[in-house]
Design a protein around this motif. Structure first.
Motif, PDB file in Angstrom:
ATOM      1  N   LYS A 194       0.810  -1.222   0.002  1.00 39.80           N
ATOM      2  CA  LYS A 194      -0.010  -0.205  -0.041  1.00 39.80           C
ATOM      3  C   LYS A 194       0.900   1.372   0.004  1.00 39.80           C
ATOM      4  O   LYS A 194       0.497   2.306  -0.657  1.00 39.80           O
ATOM      5  N   PHE A 195       2.094   1.370   0.746  1.00 35.38           N
ATOM      6  CA  PHE A 195       2.708   2.448   0.728  1.00 35.38           C
ATOM      7  C   PHE A 195       3.490   2.822  -0.606  1.00 35.38           C
ATOM      8  O   PHE A 195       3.704   3.944  -0.750  1.00 35.38           O
ATOM      9  N   LEU A 196       3.498   1.760  -1.237  1.00 33.38           N
ATOM     10  CA  LEU A 196       4.249   2.095  -2.725  1.00 33.38           C
ATOM     11  C   LEU A 196       3.089   2.450  -3.659  1.00 33.38           C
ATOM     12  O   LEU A 196       3.250   3.156  -4.580  1.00 33.38           O
ATOM     13  N   ALA A 197       1.924   1.699  -3.503  1.00 33.36           N
ATOM     14  CA  ALA A 197       0.812   1.861  -4.450  1.00 33.36           C
ATOM     15  C   ALA A 197       0.302   3.456  -4.316  1.00 33.36           C
ATOM     16  O   ALA A 197      -0.230   3.825  -5.515  1.00 33.36           O
ATOM     17  N   LEU A 198       0.529   4.091  -3.313  1.00 35.78           N
ATOM     18  CA  LEU A 198      -0.128   5.334  -3.114  1.00 35.78           C
ATOM     19  C   LEU A 198       1.107   6.655  -3.826  1.00 35.78           C
ATOM     20  O   LEU A 198       0.559   7.790  -4.160  1.00 35.78           O
ATOM     21  N   ARG A 199       2.060   6.307  -4.202  1.00 34.89           N
ATOM     22  CA  ARG A 199       3.083   7.176  -4.920  1.00 34.89           C
ATOM     23  C   ARG A 199       2.454   7.192  -6.283  1.00 34.89           C
ATOM     24  O   ARG A 199       1.918   6.527  -7.118  1.00 34.89           O
ATOM     25  N   ASP A 200       2.673   8.551  -6.703  1.00 39.24           N
ATOM     26  CA  ASP A 200       2.348   8.943  -8.303  1.00 39.24           C
ATOM     27  C   ASP A 200       3.098   8.065  -9.463  1.00 39.24           C
ATOM     28  O   ASP A 200       2.514   7.760 -10.089  1.00 39.24           O
ATOM     29  N   ASP A 201       4.622   7.691  -8.969  1.00 39.41           N
ATOM     30  CA  ASP A 201       5.316   7.280  -9.771  1.00 39.41           C
ATOM     31  C   ASP A 201       5.318   5.784  -9.686  1.00 39.41           C
ATOM     32  O   ASP A 201       5.927   5.144 -10.354  1.00 39.41           O
ATOM     33  N   SER A 202       4.201   5.067  -9.063  1.00 38.80           N
ATOM     34  CA  SER A 202       4.234   3.736  -9.002  1.00 38.80           C
ATOM     35  C   SER A 202       2.946   3.240  -9.592  1.00 38.80           C
ATOM     36  O   SER A 202       2.584   1.898  -9.650  1.00 38.80           O
ATOM     37  N   LYS A 203       2.286   3.963 -10.529  1.00 35.81           N
ATOM     38  CA  LYS A 203       1.003   3.775 -11.301  1.00 35.81           C
ATOM     39  C   LYS A 203       1.253   2.453 -12.476  1.00 35.81           C
ATOM     40  O   LYS A 203       0.301   1.739 -12.699  1.00 35.81           O
ATOM     41  N   PHE A 204       2.285   2.430 -12.680  1.00 35.88           N
ATOM     42  CA  PHE A 204       2.939   1.582 -13.696  1.00 35.88           C
ATOM     43  C   PHE A 204       3.137   0.162 -13.008  1.00 35.88           C
ATOM     44  O   PHE A 204       3.474  -1.014 -13.779  1.00 35.88           O
ATOM     45  N   LEU A 205       3.319  -0.105 -11.756  1.00 32.50           N
ATOM     46  CA  LEU A 205       3.413  -1.068 -11.087  1.00 32.50           C
ATOM     47  C   LEU A 205       2.091  -2.059 -10.786  1.00 32.50           C
ATOM     48  O   LEU A 205       1.296  -1.407 -10.128  1.00 32.50           O
ATOM     49  N   LYS A 206       1.996  -3.438 -11.338  1.00 36.40           N
ATOM     50  CA  LYS A 206       0.802  -4.077 -11.250  1.00 36.40           C
ATOM     51  C   LYS A 206       0.864  -4.967 -10.101  1.00 36.40           C
ATOM     52  O   LYS A 206      -0.125  -5.545  -9.600  1.00 36.40           O
ATOM     53  N   GLY A 207       2.020  -5.530  -9.707  1.00 31.42           N
ATOM     54  CA  GLY A 207       2.015  -6.485  -8.685  1.00 31.42           C
ATOM     55  C   GLY A 207       3.489  -6.927  -8.522  1.00 31.42           C
ATOM     56  O   GLY A 207       4.180  -6.621  -9.018  1.00 31.42           O
ATOM     57  N   VAL A 208       3.402  -8.058  -7.609  1.00 29.96           N
ATOM     58  CA  VAL A 208       4.727  -8.675  -7.362  1.00 29.96           C
ATOM     59  C   VAL A 208       4.397 -10.305  -7.592  1.00 29.96           C
ATOM     60  O   VAL A 208       3.483 -10.900  -6.994  1.00 29.96           O
ATOM     61  N   GLY A 209       5.461 -10.746  -8.261  1.00 29.46           N
ATOM     62  CA  GLY A 209       5.079 -12.158  -8.817  1.00 29.46           C
ATOM     63  C   GLY A 209       6.166 -12.945  -8.101  1.00 29.46           C
ATOM     64  O   GLY A 209       7.223 -12.622  -7.739  1.00 29.46           O
ATOM     65  N   LYS A 210       5.542 -14.190  -7.673  1.00 28.59           N
ATOM     66  CA  LYS A 210       6.597 -15.037  -6.739  1.00 28.59           C
ATOM     67  C   LYS A 210       6.842 -16.325  -7.704  1.00 28.59           C
ATOM     68  O   LYS A 210       5.876 -17.118  -7.946  1.00 28.59           O
ATOM     69  N   LEU A 211       8.206 -16.199  -7.836  1.00 27.12           N
ATOM     70  CA  LEU A 211       8.698 -17.438  -8.619  1.00 27.12           C
ATOM     71  C   LEU A 211       9.412 -18.390  -7.637  1.00 27.12           C
ATOM     72  O   LEU A 211       9.919 -17.731  -6.484  1.00 27.12           O
ATOM     73  N   GLU A 212       9.822 -19.430  -8.204  1.00 25.28           N
ATOM     74  CA  GLU A 212      10.741 -20.488  -7.436  1.00 25.28           C
ATOM     75  C   GLU A 212      11.935 -19.697  -6.920  1.00 25.28           C
ATOM     76  O   GLU A 212      12.607 -19.985  -5.775  1.00 25.28           O
ATOM     77  N   ASP A 213      12.530 -18.894  -7.635  1.00 26.53           N
ATOM     78  CA  ASP A 213      13.928 -18.258  -7.731  1.00 26.53           C
ATOM     79  C   ASP A 213      13.666 -16.789  -7.207  1.00 26.53           C
ATOM     80  O   ASP A 213      15.006 -16.050  -7.090  1.00 26.53           O
ATOM     81  N   GLY A 214      12.999 -16.144  -6.609  1.00 23.75           N
ATOM     82  CA  GLY A 214      12.631 -14.973  -6.133  1.00 23.75           C
ATOM     83  C   GLY A 214      11.589 -14.241  -6.579  1.00 23.75           C
ATOM     84  O   GLY A 214      10.477 -14.908  -7.132  1.00 23.75           O
ATOM     85  N   LEU A 215      11.416 -13.168  -6.376  1.00 27.03           N
ATOM     86  CA  LEU A 215      10.293 -12.182  -6.845  1.00 27.03           C
ATOM     87  C   LEU A 215      10.500 -11.383  -7.939  1.00 27.03           C
ATOM     88  O   LEU A 215      11.768 -11.245  -8.343  1.00 27.03           O
ATOM     89  N   LEU A 216       9.258 -10.897  -8.697  1.00 24.61           N
ATOM     90  CA  LEU A 216       9.437 -10.226  -9.797  1.00 24.61           C
ATOM     91  C   LEU A 216       8.421  -9.298  -9.954  1.00 24.61           C
ATOM     92  O   LEU A 216       7.391  -9.323  -9.470  1.00 24.61           O
ATOM     93  N   THR A 217       8.967  -7.760 -10.021  1.00 26.98           N
ATOM     94  CA  THR A 217       8.151  -6.815 -10.118  1.00 26.98           C
ATOM     95  C   THR A 217       7.228  -6.728 -11.545  1.00 26.98           C
ATOM     96  O   THR A 217       7.782  -6.682 -12.381  1.00 26.98           O
ATOM     97  N   LEU A 218       6.042  -6.700 -11.428  1.00 25.36           N
ATOM     98  CA  LEU A 218       5.140  -6.794 -12.649  1.00 25.36           C
ATOM     99  C   LEU A 218       4.785  -5.318 -13.050  1.00 25.36           C
ATOM    100  O   LEU A 218       4.475  -4.663 -12.240  1.00 25.36           O
ATOM    101  N   MET A 219       4.960  -4.963 -14.347  1.00 24.43           N
ATOM    102  CA  MET A 219       4.714  -3.572 -14.841  1.00 24.43           C
ATOM    103  C   MET A 219       3.764  -3.645 -15.777  1.00 24.43           C
ATOM    104  O   MET A 219       3.571  -4.657 -16.526  1.00 24.43           O
ATOM    105  N   ASP A 220       2.978  -2.650 -15.955  1.00 27.95           N
ATOM    106  CA  ASP A 220       2.268  -2.229 -17.020  1.00 27.95           C
ATOM    107  C   ASP A 220       2.976  -1.195 -17.869  1.00 27.95           C
ATOM    108  O   ASP A 220       2.856   0.132 -17.482  1.00 27.95           O
ATOM    109  N   LEU A 221       3.674  -1.484 -19.059  1.00 22.05           N
ATOM    110  CA  LEU A 221       4.252  -0.652 -19.695  1.00 22.05           C
ATOM    111  C   LEU A 221       3.349   0.449 -20.085  1.00 22.05           C
ATOM    112  O   LEU A 221       4.052   1.685 -20.378  1.00 22.05           O
ATOM    113  N   LYS A 222       2.292   0.421 -20.352  1.00 24.68           N
ATOM    114  CA  LYS A 222       1.528   1.393 -20.985  1.00 24.68           C
ATOM    115  C   LYS A 222       1.352   2.275 -19.983  1.00 24.68           C
ATOM    116  O   LYS A 222       0.617   3.640 -20.355  1.00 24.68           O
TER     117      LYS A 222
END
Length: 159
Positions: free
Chosen positions: A118-146
């Protein structure tokens, strides 16, 4: 209904392209990507935002090339043999985003995707962040390039 389609319906899986900027891994839904190319001769354009590298001719179509490191406020890096350009089509503009490397395509189920804190989602510059993906070998920041560009920036990019 086949066994496979039952799994897809229950599991809601998306396909993401995994790319890197430094030590950070990002993912973008494959449906947003037109193609991935090697960097070629980029023509510099004066009086554009600092994150715009210039333009290149992509089979007869002019594509604006963005340095994704600069766009995200990271330190610039010299291109190497791993550098790639992820090309998207958005709002009648062909935009290429330069990244350090593209490593693979992964399937992510909705069960392995968490919301942005939530604290990241409130920032204006984070509107392109869609979520965090959990993989076997770590985390992945999911982006909306548009969502990376404001309407004003898109006008500048299109010229």
């Amino acid at each position: 209904m086949s066994y496979h389609s039952q799994i897809v319906n229950v599991d809601n899986t998306i396909q993401v392209i995994v790319f890197s900027l430094g030590d950070e891994r990002y993912g973008v839904e494959i449906s947003q990507v037109k193609e991935i190319i090697l960097p070629t001769q980029i023509t510099r354009i004066p009086n554009v935002p600092g994150f715009v590298e210039g333009v290149l001719n992509l089979r007869g179509q002019i594509a604006t090339i963005i340095n994704l490191r600069k766009r995200l406020g990271k330190e610039s890096k010299k291109n190497d043999e791993n550098t790639r350009i992820i090309v998207i089509e958005y709002n009648n503009a062909t935009i290429g985003m330069m990244v350090d490397s593209v490593s693979e395509v992964k399937y992510l189920s909705s069960q392995n995707i968490e919301e942005i804190p939530k604290f990241l989602a409130l920032r204006d510059d984070s509107k392109f962040l869609k979520g965090v993906g959990k993989l076997e070998d770590g985390l992945l920041t999911l982006m909306d390039l548009k969502e990376l560009f404001s309407e004003e920036e898109l006008k500048e990019i299109r010229g």
